[in-house]
Design a protein around this motif. Structure first.
Motif, PDB file in Angstrom:
ATOM      1  N   ALA A  57       0.835  -1.209   0.000  1.00  0.00           N
ATOM      2  CA  ALA A  57       0.000   0.000   0.000  1.00  0.00           C
ATOM      3  C   ALA A  57       0.868   1.258   0.000  1.00  0.00           C
ATOM      4  O   ALA A  57       0.594   2.210  -0.746  1.00  0.00           O
ATOM      5  N   LEU A  58       1.912   1.254   0.814  1.00  0.00           N
ATOM      6  CA  LEU A  58       2.808   2.415   0.837  1.00  0.00           C
ATOM      7  C   LEU A  58       3.505   2.598  -0.509  1.00  0.00           C
ATOM      8  O   LEU A  58       3.655   3.723  -0.988  1.00  0.00           O
ATOM      9  N   ALA A 113       2.368   1.699  -3.402  1.00  0.00           N
ATOM     10  CA  ALA A 113       1.370   2.136  -4.385  1.00  0.00           C
ATOM     11  C   ALA A 113       0.976   3.593  -4.203  1.00  0.00           C
ATOM     12  O   ALA A 113       0.614   4.265  -5.165  1.00  0.00           O
ATOM     13  N   HIS A 114       1.063   4.083  -2.981  1.00  0.00           N
ATOM     14  CA  HIS A 114       0.593   5.439  -2.703  1.00  0.00           C
ATOM     15  C   HIS A 114       1.715   6.434  -2.441  1.00  0.00           C
ATOM     16  O   HIS A 114       1.472   7.524  -1.943  1.00  0.00           O
ATOM     17  N   GLY A 115       2.945   6.039  -2.756  1.00  0.00           N
ATOM     18  CA  GLY A 115       4.027   7.003  -2.756  1.00  0.00           C
ATOM     19  C   GLY A 115       4.821   7.169  -1.475  1.00  0.00           C
ATOM     20  O   GLY A 115       5.521   8.146  -1.337  1.00  0.00           O
ATOM     21  N   GLY A 116       4.752   6.223  -0.551  1.00  0.00           N
ATOM     22  CA  GLY A 116       5.544   6.345   0.667  1.00  0.00           C
ATOM     23  C   GLY A 116       6.933   5.772   0.482  1.00  0.00           C
ATOM     24  O   GLY A 116       7.095   4.708  -0.095  1.00  0.00           O
ATOM     25  N   ARG A 176       9.717   3.500  -3.420  1.00  0.00           N
ATOM     26  CA  ARG A 176       8.716   2.548  -3.931  1.00  0.00           C
ATOM     27  C   ARG A 176       9.304   1.205  -4.339  1.00  0.00           C
ATOM     28  O   ARG A 176       8.726   0.164  -4.079  1.00  0.00           O
ATOM     29  N   THR A 213       8.276  -2.288  -2.616  1.00  0.00           N
ATOM     30  CA  THR A 213       7.645  -3.324  -3.430  1.00  0.00           C
ATOM     31  C   THR A 213       8.355  -4.667  -3.246  1.00  0.00           C
ATOM     32  O   THR A 213       7.711  -5.702  -3.065  1.00  0.00           O
TER      33      THR A 213
END
Length: 127
Positions: free
Chosen positions: A27-28, A30-33, A36, A40
């Motif tokens: 989730a991080l 995917a949302h830019g935390g 990346r 991943t």
């Protein structure tokens, strides 16, 4: 009623932890935390090993000899590998020098030990 071994409880607990951390890392990512790419990869390693640990934790006693060997290797390996990548993504530093390669090597050894254990005779749970 069959009693649950300490290893089974630990393996199932880490399966839950790795599943949760894998979801959070994905989730991080995917949302830019954080970084990346690092997140991943860390999430993917956690995701792969969560169901493997769950399967080992739920395996019937005596199904394989020494199921704790691959399980312990996977736990330590994921903590080192994914932990190091997560540390790089958020803290801009490593757990320690070569933590990720060490963790990856331990993961490989854990999978290889499962391969060997699959060909050993099963132990008698009644013994």
């Amino acid at each position: 009623m069959m009693r649950t071994s300490v290893f089974s409880r630990v393996a199932i607990a880490f399966a839950g932890l790795f599943g949760a951390l894998g979801t959070a890392g994905a989730a991080l990512a995917a949302h830019g935390g954080g970084d990346r790419q690092m997140l991943t990869i860390a999430a993917a390693i956690a995701f792969v090993h969560a169901p493997a640990l769950l399967a080992l934790g739920l395996a019937a006693p005596g199904r394989l000899r020494a199921v704790a060997l691959p399980g312990a290797a996977w736990i330590v390996g994921v903590l080192l590998f994914s932990g190091d990548l997560g540390s790089r993504a958020f803290l801009d530093g490593r757990l320690f020098v070569n933590a990720a390669p060490t963790g990856g090597s331990i993961l490989i050894l854990g999978w290889a030990s499962l391969l060997v254990l699959a060909f050993l005779p099963t132990r008698d749970p009644a013994a």
